[in-house]
Scaffold this motif. Structure first.
Motif, PDB file in Angstrom:
ATOM      1  N   ASP A   1      56.685  40.450 114.638  1.00  0.00           N
ATOM      2  CA  ASP A   1      57.877  40.577 115.475  1.00  0.00           C
ATOM      3  C   ASP A   1      58.603  39.280 115.375  1.00  0.00           C
ATOM      4  O   ASP A   1      59.997  39.057 115.788  1.00  0.00           O
ATOM      5  CB  ASP A   1      57.142  41.008 116.916  1.00  0.00           C
TER       6      ASP A   1
ATOM      7  N   ALA B   1      56.868  54.740 108.495  1.00  0.00           N
ATOM      8  CA  ALA B   1      56.932  55.234 109.958  1.00  0.00           C
ATOM      9  C   ALA B   1      58.682  54.863 109.954  1.00  0.00           C
ATOM     10  O   ALA B   1      59.535  55.658 110.827  1.00  0.00           O
ATOM     11  CB  ALA B   1      56.506  54.664 111.051  1.00  0.00           C
ATOM     12  N   ASP B   2      59.160  53.776 109.118  1.00  0.00           N
ATOM     13  CA  ASP B   2      60.408  53.306 109.284  1.00  0.00           C
ATOM     14  C   ASP B   2      60.964  52.836 107.973  1.00  0.00           C
ATOM     15  O   ASP B   2      60.671  51.999 107.612  1.00  0.00           O
ATOM     16  CB  ASP B   2      60.703  52.226 110.414  1.00  0.00           C
ATOM     17  N   PRO B   3      61.869  53.641 107.516  1.00  0.00           N
ATOM     18  CA  PRO B   3      62.242  53.352 106.191  1.00  0.00           C
ATOM     19  C   PRO B   3      63.296  52.087 106.122  1.00  0.00           C
ATOM     20  O   PRO B   3      63.270  51.427 104.981  1.00  0.00           O
ATOM     21  CB  PRO B   3      63.166  54.389 105.649  1.00  0.00           C
ATOM     22  N   ASP B   4      63.686  51.595 107.317  1.00  0.00           N
ATOM     23  CA  ASP B   4      64.442  50.447 107.456  1.00  0.00           C
ATOM     24  C   ASP B   4      63.492  49.126 107.608  1.00  0.00           C
ATOM     25  O   ASP B   4      64.004  48.185 107.276  1.00  0.00           O
ATOM     26  CB  ASP B   4      65.657  50.591 108.350  1.00  0.00           C
ATOM     27  N   PHE B   5      62.033  49.370 107.840  1.00  0.00           N
ATOM     28  CA  PHE B   5      61.484  48.215 107.815  1.00  0.00           C
ATOM     29  C   PHE B   5      61.381  47.139 106.564  1.00  0.00           C
ATOM     30  O   PHE B   5      61.176  47.836 105.521  1.00  0.00           O
ATOM     31  CB  PHE B   5      60.141  48.522 108.294  1.00  0.00           C
ATOM     32  N   ARG B   6      61.617  45.842 106.774  1.00  0.00           N
ATOM     33  CA  ARG B   6      61.385  45.132 105.559  1.00  0.00           C
ATOM     34  C   ARG B   6      60.501  44.174 105.488  1.00  0.00           C
ATOM     35  O   ARG B   6      60.044  43.523 106.478  1.00  0.00           O
ATOM     36  CB  ARG B   6      62.726  44.167 105.626  1.00  0.00           C
TER      37      ARG B   6
ATOM     38  N   LYS C   1      53.963  50.665 108.676  1.00  0.00           N
ATOM     39  CA  LYS C   1      55.483  50.680 109.530  1.00  0.00           C
ATOM     40  C   LYS C   1      56.481  51.003 108.387  1.00  0.00           C
ATOM     41  O   LYS C   1      57.366  51.514 108.767  1.00  0.00           O
ATOM     42  CB  LYS C   1      55.544  48.866 109.654  1.00  0.00           C
ATOM     43  N   GLN C   2      56.435  50.772 107.223  1.00  0.00           N
ATOM     44  CA  GLN C   2      57.439  51.276 106.060  1.00  0.00           C
ATOM     45  C   GLN C   2      57.342  52.679 106.197  1.00  0.00           C
ATOM     46  O   GLN C   2      58.183  53.449 106.003  1.00  0.00           O
ATOM     47  CB  GLN C   2      56.898  50.919 104.703  1.00  0.00           C
TER      48      GLN C   2
ATOM     49  N   GLN D   1      51.959  46.699 107.412  1.00  0.00           N
ATOM     50  CA  GLN D   1      53.056  46.806 106.802  1.00  0.00           C
ATOM     51  C   GLN D   1      53.476  48.142 106.015  1.00  0.00           C
ATOM     52  O   GLN D   1      54.493  48.657 106.052  1.00  0.00           O
ATOM     53  CB  GLN D   1      53.366  45.567 105.885  1.00  0.00           C
TER      54      GLN D   1
END
Length: 299
Positions: free
Chosen positions: A45, A85-90, A82-83, A79
Motif C-alpha cells: 500500500d 484479482a486485478d489485471p492492473d496491479f503492478r 492481487k494480480q 502479489q
C-alpha cells in the motif's frame, strides 16, 4: 566531534522521516512485532508513495533468516493473488539476500564475521536455510534472466547491490523489470552499503544504538530535490530506541534536526500560515491594494 546532526545541517546527508506503523490505530508496544502478512500488505500500500512512484527503492530489515524466507514467500503469494484479482496491479520486484551456511567455505565464514544474526541462524537447520536460499535464487534468476548459483553466492550478492545502485529513471533508461523494488535482508546491506537511489527502510527487527543509526543511514544519501529525506517505516515501536541512539551519537537537542516532524505538524503550520496570509491579502488582486510598508512587510 562531527556528528550526524552536523552532516544534515551541512546538507552532506539528509534527515529522516519516521513513520511508526499502527494497524487499526493500535500502537505496538516497544519492540512488539506485527503479523508478517499485515506488514506485506502495508508495504504494498505504501511503497509507491514513499518511493516517488518507484523512482527509488527500499530495503526490508528482518529479525532472522527464517523471517526473511517467510517474507519472500508472502510477497510472492500475496502479489500473485492481487494480480489474479486485478489485471492492473503492478507487482513489486522483490529480492532477498542472506548468507548461506558456511559449510567450511572460508569466504562465507569471513563474510559472516560481520553478520552475527545470520551466523547464529545458519547454525540451526542449515539444510533448510540452504534449500530456501536455492529457491530464492531460482526466483531471482527467473525474474532477471540471470544464472546465479548458491556455490557462487558472492556473485549473486554483487548483482543485487548493483541493481539497487542502478535504479535510474525514467524507465526508458533502464526498464522496470530489471530493477529491484524491495530487498529483504537480515544483516546484509544495513552497514557500509551506500546507494543514492535507496530512500526507504522498512523495519521489522529491533535495532539499537549504532546499529540503528547505521541502518537508518542507508536511506539518506543526497540526490537532488526529489529526494528530500530518508524514509523509515517502522513496524515495531522503535521510538525509545531511536531517541536513545540520537542522544548518544549526537545529543538530545539534535532530534529535531535529524528527524522530520510528523506530517500533521507541517499541515497545521501550513494552514496557520495560509490563514495569516489571507488576513493580510484575502486574494491575489488585493495584494495591489497594500499601500503601507507595514502591510507590505506583513504580506
Amino acid at each position: 566531534a562531527y556528528t550526524i546532526s552536523h552532516a544534515i545541517e551541512d546538507r552532506n546527508v539528509l534527515g529522516f522521516h519516521i513513520d511508526y506503523f499502527k494497524p487499526d490505530g493500535a500502537k505496538p508496544k516497544p519492540g512488539e512485532n506485527l503479523a508478517q502478512e499485515a506488514i506485506v500488505n502495508a508495504i504494498l500500500d505504501k511503497h509507491d508513495a514513499v518511493t516517488a512512484k518507484r523512482k527509488f527503492n527500499a530495503v526490508l530489515a528482518t529479525a532472522s533468516i527464517n523471517q526473511a524466507i517467510e517474507y519472500h514467500r508472502l510477497f510472492k503469494q500475496i502479489q500473485s493473488e492481487k494480480q489474479a484479482a486485478d489485471p492492473d496491479f503492478r507487482p513489486l520486484n522483490i529480492a532477498c539476500v542472506f548468507s548461506p551456511p558456511a559449510e567450511g567455505n572460508p569466504d562465507v565464514k569471513q563474510l559472516q564475521e560481520d553478520l552475527p544474526q545470520e551466523k547464529e541462524d545458519n547454525a540451526k537447520e542449515p539444510n533448510k536455510k540452504k534449500e530456501a536460499l536455492k529457491a530464492i535464487l531460482a526466483d531471482y534468476n527467473d525474474q532477471f534472466g540471470t544464472n546465479h548459483q548458491i556455490n557462487q553466492f558472492d556473485l549473486y550478492y554483487q548483482d543485487v547491490q548493483k541493481r539497487i545502485k542502478d535504479q535510474q529513471y525514467p524507465n526508458a533508461d533502464l526498464p522496470h523489470d530489471q530493477k529491484i523494488d524491495v530487498t529483504i535482508v537480515v544483516d546484509m546491506l544495513l552497514t557500509g552499503f551506500d546507494s543514492k537511489y535507496l530512500n526507504t527502510l522498512y523495519v521489522d527487527k529491533n535495532l539499537t544504538y549504532h546499529n540503528l543509526i547505521q541502518a537508518f543511514s542507508r536511506t539518506n544519501r543526497t540526490l537532488g530535490q526529489l529526494k528530500s529525506q530518508g524514509n523509515i517505516v517502522c513496524f515495531r515501536n522503535l521510538k525509545p530506541n531511536t531517541d536513545q541512539a540520537i542522544t548518544l551519537f549526537s545529543n538530545k537537542d539534535a532530534i529535531e534536526t535529524i528527524l522530520m516532524a510528523p506530517y500533521g505538524d507541517y499541515l497545521e503550520q501550513f494552514n496557520a500560515a495560509v490563514e495569516a496570509l489571507k488576513a493580510v491579502a484575502p486574494d491575489p488582486d488585493s495584494v495591489n491594494d497594500l499601500k503601507s510598508e507595514d502591510d507590505q512587510l506583513a504580506f
